[in-house]
Design a protein around this motif. Structure first.
Motif, mmCIF file in Angstrom:
data_model
loop_
_atom_site.group_PDB
_atom_site.id
_atom_site.type_symbol
_atom_site.label_atom_id
_atom_site.label_comp_id
_atom_site.label_asym_id
_atom_site.label_seq_id
_atom_site.Cartn_x
_atom_site.Cartn_y
_atom_site.Cartn_z
ATOM 1 N N TYR A 234 0.805 -1.221 0.000
ATOM 2 C CA TYR A 234 0.000 0.000 0.000
ATOM 3 C C TYR A 234 0.843 1.279 0.000
ATOM 4 C CZ TYR A 234 -3.865 -3.121 1.364
ATOM 5 O OH TYR A 234 -4.810 -4.111 1.414
ATOM 6 N N GLY A 235 2.140 1.161 0.190
ATOM 7 C CA GLY A 235 2.982 2.361 0.346
ATOM 8 C C GLY A 235 3.264 3.065 -0.972
ATOM 9 N N ARG A 236 2.615 4.189 -1.172
ATOM 10 C CA ARG A 236 2.792 4.907 -2.444
ATOM 11 C C ARG A 236 4.189 5.489 -2.583
ATOM 12 N NH1 ARG A 236 -1.992 8.939 -0.517
ATOM 13 N NH2 ARG A 236 -0.915 9.980 1.192
ATOM 14 N N THR A 237 4.832 5.841 -1.459
ATOM 15 C CA THR A 237 6.198 6.380 -1.573
ATOM 16 C C THR A 237 7.123 5.294 -2.116
ATOM 17 O OG1 THR A 237 6.857 5.784 0.696
ATOM 18 C CG2 THR A 237 5.823 7.933 0.391
ATOM 19 N N VAL A 238 6.851 4.044 -1.741
ATOM 20 C CA VAL A 238 7.650 2.912 -2.227
ATOM 21 C C VAL A 238 7.455 2.721 -3.728
ATOM 22 C CG1 VAL A 238 7.871 0.392 -2.133
ATOM 23 C CG2 VAL A 238 7.619 1.709 -0.013
ATOM 24 N N HIS A 239 6.197 2.792 -4.153
ATOM 25 C CA HIS A 239 5.908 2.563 -5.580
ATOM 26 C C HIS A 239 6.638 3.593 -6.444
ATOM 27 C CE1 HIS A 239 1.902 0.768 -3.943
ATOM 28 N NE2 HIS A 239 2.947 0.013 -3.682
ATOM 29 N N SER A 240 6.591 4.840 -6.012
ATOM 30 C CA SER A 240 7.261 5.877 -6.806
ATOM 31 C C SER A 240 8.783 5.748 -6.725
ATOM 32 C CB SER A 240 6.839 7.268 -6.323
ATOM 33 O OG SER A 240 5.492 7.512 -6.674
ATOM 34 N N LEU A 241 9.277 5.478 -5.536
ATOM 35 C CA LEU A 241 10.737 5.403 -5.383
ATOM 36 C C LEU A 241 11.318 4.229 -6.177
ATOM 37 C CD1 LEU A 241 13.311 6.464 -4.034
ATOM 38 C CD2 LEU A 241 12.843 4.916 -2.118
ATOM 39 N N ALA A 242 10.682 3.060 -6.052
ATOM 40 C CA ALA A 242 11.208 1.875 -6.743
ATOM 41 C C ALA A 242 11.224 2.103 -8.255
ATOM 42 C CB ALA A 242 10.358 0.652 -6.395
ATOM 43 N N THR A 243 10.165 2.735 -8.754
ATOM 44 C CA THR A 243 10.101 3.011 -10.194
ATOM 45 C C THR A 243 11.205 3.984 -10.601
ATOM 46 O OG1 THR A 243 7.702 2.884 -9.921
ATOM 47 C CG2 THR A 243 8.493 3.628 -12.041
ATOM 48 N N ALA A 244 11.388 5.035 -9.809
ATOM 49 C CA ALA A 244 12.402 6.049 -10.144
ATOM 50 C C ALA A 244 13.809 5.455 -10.091
ATOM 51 C CB ALA A 244 12.292 7.235 -9.187
ATOM 52 N N LEU A 245 14.046 4.571 -9.150
ATOM 53 C CA LEU A 245 15.399 4.008 -9.000
ATOM 54 C C LEU A 245 15.807 3.148 -10.188
ATOM 55 C CD1 LEU A 245 15.572 3.153 -5.181
ATOM 56 C CD2 LEU A 245 16.883 4.901 -6.405
ATOM 57 N N THR A 246 14.818 2.692 -10.976
ATOM 58 C CA THR A 246 15.186 1.906 -12.162
ATOM 59 C C THR A 246 15.939 2.778 -13.173
ATOM 60 O OG1 THR A 246 13.136 2.375 -13.364
ATOM 61 C CG2 THR A 246 13.135 0.426 -11.945
ATOM 62 N N LYS A 247 15.842 4.081 -13.024
ATOM 63 C CA LYS A 247 16.533 4.981 -13.971
ATOM 64 C C LYS A 247 17.985 5.205 -13.587
ATOM 65 C CE LYS A 247 11.988 6.484 -14.430
ATOM 66 N NZ LYS A 247 11.059 7.042 -15.339
ATOM 67 N N PHE A 248 18.381 4.602 -12.462
ATOM 68 C CA PHE A 248 19.759 4.730 -11.978
ATOM 69 C C PHE A 248 20.358 3.331 -11.837
ATOM 70 C CE2 PHE A 248 17.341 8.425 -10.840
ATOM 71 C CZ PHE A 248 18.199 9.473 -11.140
ATOM 72 N N ASP A 249 21.670 3.297 -11.639
ATOM 73 C CA ASP A 249 22.346 1.999 -11.550
ATOM 74 C C ASP A 249 22.283 1.494 -10.105
ATOM 75 O OD1 ASP A 249 24.047 -0.149 -11.713
ATOM 76 O OD2 ASP A 249 25.851 1.100 -11.685
ATOM 77 N N THR A 250 21.105 0.978 -9.738
ATOM 78 C CA THR A 250 20.928 0.508 -8.356
ATOM 79 C C THR A 250 20.472 -0.945 -8.341
ATOM 80 O OG1 THR A 250 18.614 1.227 -8.390
ATOM 81 C CG2 THR A 250 20.191 2.770 -7.459
ATOM 82 N N VAL A 251 20.829 -1.630 -7.266
ATOM 83 C CA VAL A 251 20.266 -2.955 -7.011
ATOM 84 C C VAL A 251 19.236 -2.742 -5.908
ATOM 85 C CG1 VAL A 251 20.725 -5.284 -6.173
ATOM 86 C CG2 VAL A 251 22.408 -4.105 -7.617
ATOM 87 N N GLN A 252 17.994 -3.197 -6.132
ATOM 88 C CA GLN A 252 16.945 -2.980 -5.138
ATOM 89 C C GLN A 252 16.565 -4.288 -4.438
ATOM 90 O OE1 GLN A 252 13.733 -0.111 -5.962
ATOM 91 N NE2 GLN A 252 14.363 -0.160 -8.091
ATOM 92 N N HIS A 253 16.535 -4.220 -3.120
ATOM 93 C CA HIS A 253 16.090 -5.355 -2.306
ATOM 94 C C HIS A 253 14.805 -4.938 -1.601
ATOM 95 C CE1 HIS A 253 19.849 -7.666 -2.624
ATOM 96 N NE2 HIS A 253 20.429 -6.476 -2.676
ATOM 97 N N PHE A 254 13.800 -5.800 -1.638
ATOM 98 C CA PHE A 254 12.515 -5.485 -1.018
ATOM 99 C C PHE A 254 12.291 -6.398 0.180
ATOM 100 C CE2 PHE A 254 12.361 -4.124 -5.396
ATOM 101 C CZ PHE A 254 11.870 -2.831 -5.281
ATOM 102 N N ILE A 255 12.050 -5.795 1.330
ATOM 103 C CA ILE A 255 11.910 -6.577 2.560
ATOM 104 C C ILE A 255 10.531 -6.300 3.160
ATOM 105 C CG2 ILE A 255 12.933 -7.068 4.833
ATOM 106 C CD1 ILE A 255 15.049 -4.927 2.691
ATOM 107 N N SER A 256 9.704 -7.360 3.287
ATOM 108 C CA SER A 256 8.367 -7.167 3.849
ATOM 109 C C SER A 256 7.787 -8.506 4.272
ATOM 110 C CB SER A 256 7.435 -6.551 2.799
ATOM 111 O OG SER A 256 7.078 -7.529 1.842
ATOM 112 N N PRO A 257 6.760 -8.463 5.144
ATOM 113 C CA PRO A 257 5.974 -9.680 5.350
ATOM 114 C C PRO A 257 5.338 -10.053 4.008
ATOM 115 C CG PRO A 257 5.346 -7.954 6.932
ATOM 116 C CD PRO A 257 6.247 -7.309 5.926
ATOM 117 N N GLU A 258 5.086 -11.331 3.816
ATOM 118 C CA GLU A 258 4.576 -11.794 2.526
ATOM 119 C C GLU A 258 3.308 -11.053 2.086
ATOM 120 O OE1 GLU A 258 4.373 -15.998 2.446
ATOM 121 O OE2 GLU A 258 3.837 -16.059 0.315
#
Ligand code: NCD
Length: 300
Positions: free
Chosen positions: A161-185
């Motif tokens: 439900y976190g909209r800040t996450v949705h926007s941030l994760a999408t934006a980070l694809t435009k940079f050279d980053t490795v993204q790890h997502f940590i959450s309850p299932e």
């Protein structure tokens, strides 16, 4: 900037993002000399959901630019209670202001509203959708501390439900980053965000436990559980308190690893983190001023 309206992070190119961040850095360095660039300009604040940081930092930003803000105030004191549609409300407000900031509980509300107005409309959060201006200040903060390329980023919390996450994760694809997502299932990334990440060529690395990945991270972005978005309070109680970070856990983190959070926090970052060199979340909130000034400056 190419875009009149700012609706999702996907709609911002890497060049757009860098333009805003560079302008924010200039405005921050110029401090009070930055004021009066937009004397007479009016920004309308339409918040159909609670807000502290976003509303007040947009208000302060336009005032620092020499303009002023008009605020619709509480929804229950506006004509919304008389049954006015959002489309009609924004069509009226565009006659009063040079730009509109909109926060609304419905996903897609900002996109829909933007189709009815010619003045720039900025999405300040549409339900569990997006929050692109938060992302810009997140990226500004990241760039200052760890850079935006060649980094490993952890995003922990309510990824569903976190909209800040949705926007941030999408934006980070435009940079050279490795993204790890940590959450309850049950709070994992929704399918539409996964699709966007996949389409952008990113690999989604998911973890249930922060311990598994913490030592690798240059940055950990934490979010609260978005309790108000749960259809059923019992589902919230099932996951409440399921994740968090404290100063003791951070002993296993890289020394330069920074902890960010869009705020407000509930219990997911222990106050013991506040005094460590890892914590940058209050500075992050303060960065809302130069970044929103920059965005308004470019759009107006
Ligand atoms: C965020 C939001 O509204 O999505 N708050 C903010 O704007 N800084 C995060 C949240 O409410 O958890």
């Amino acid at each position: 900037m190419r875009h009149e309206h700012v609706i999702t992070a996907k709609g911002l190119s890497r060049a757009d993002i860098e333009t805003v961040l560079d302008r924010a850095a200039e405005l921050e360095a110029a401090d009070s000399r930055a004021v009066e660039l937009h004397r007479g300009k009016i920004l309308a604040l339409l918040f159909f959901e609670p807000s502290t940081r976003t509303r007040l930092s947009f208000d302060a930003a336009i005032k620092r630019l020499g303009g002023d803000a008009i605020d619709m105030g509480a929804v229950d004191e506006s004509s919304v209670t008389k049954g006015e549609t959002l489309a009609d409300t924004v069509r009226v407000i565009e006659g009063y202001a040079d730009a509109i900031v909109l926060r609304h509980p419905s996903q897609g509300a900002a996109k829909m509203a933007s189709e009815f107005v010619d003045v720039p409309l900025l999405n300040a959060g549409d339900g569990a959708g997006h929050h692109p201006t938060q992302t810009l200040l997140d990226l500004y903060t990241m760039r200052k501390h760890v850079g935006l390329d060649g980094i490993s980023v952890g995003i922990m919390g309510d990824l569903k439900y976190g909209r800040t996450v949705h926007s941030l994760a999408t934006a980070l694809t435009k940079f050279d980053t490795v993204q790890h997502f940590i959450s309850p299932e049950s709070l994992a990334l929704p399918a539409n965000v996964r699709y966007d990440l996949h389409e952008a060529g990113s690999t989604v690395r998911e973890h249930r436990d922060i311990e598994d990945v913490l030592p690798e991270l240059d940055l950990l972005y934490v979010t609260r559980i978005q309790r108000e978005r749960f259809p059923d309070e019992r589902e919230y109680r099932d996951v409440a308190g399921e994740y968090g970070i404290d100063a003791a856990a951070l002993e296993r983190a890289k020394e330069h690893c920074k902890i960010m959070h869009p705020l407000p926090r509930v219990d997911e970052i222990d106050p013991s983190v506040d005094e460590t060199n890892h914590a940058v979340y209050f500075e992050q909130a303060h960065n809302g001023i130069p970044v929103r000034m920059a965005l308004l400056d470019l759009l107006l």
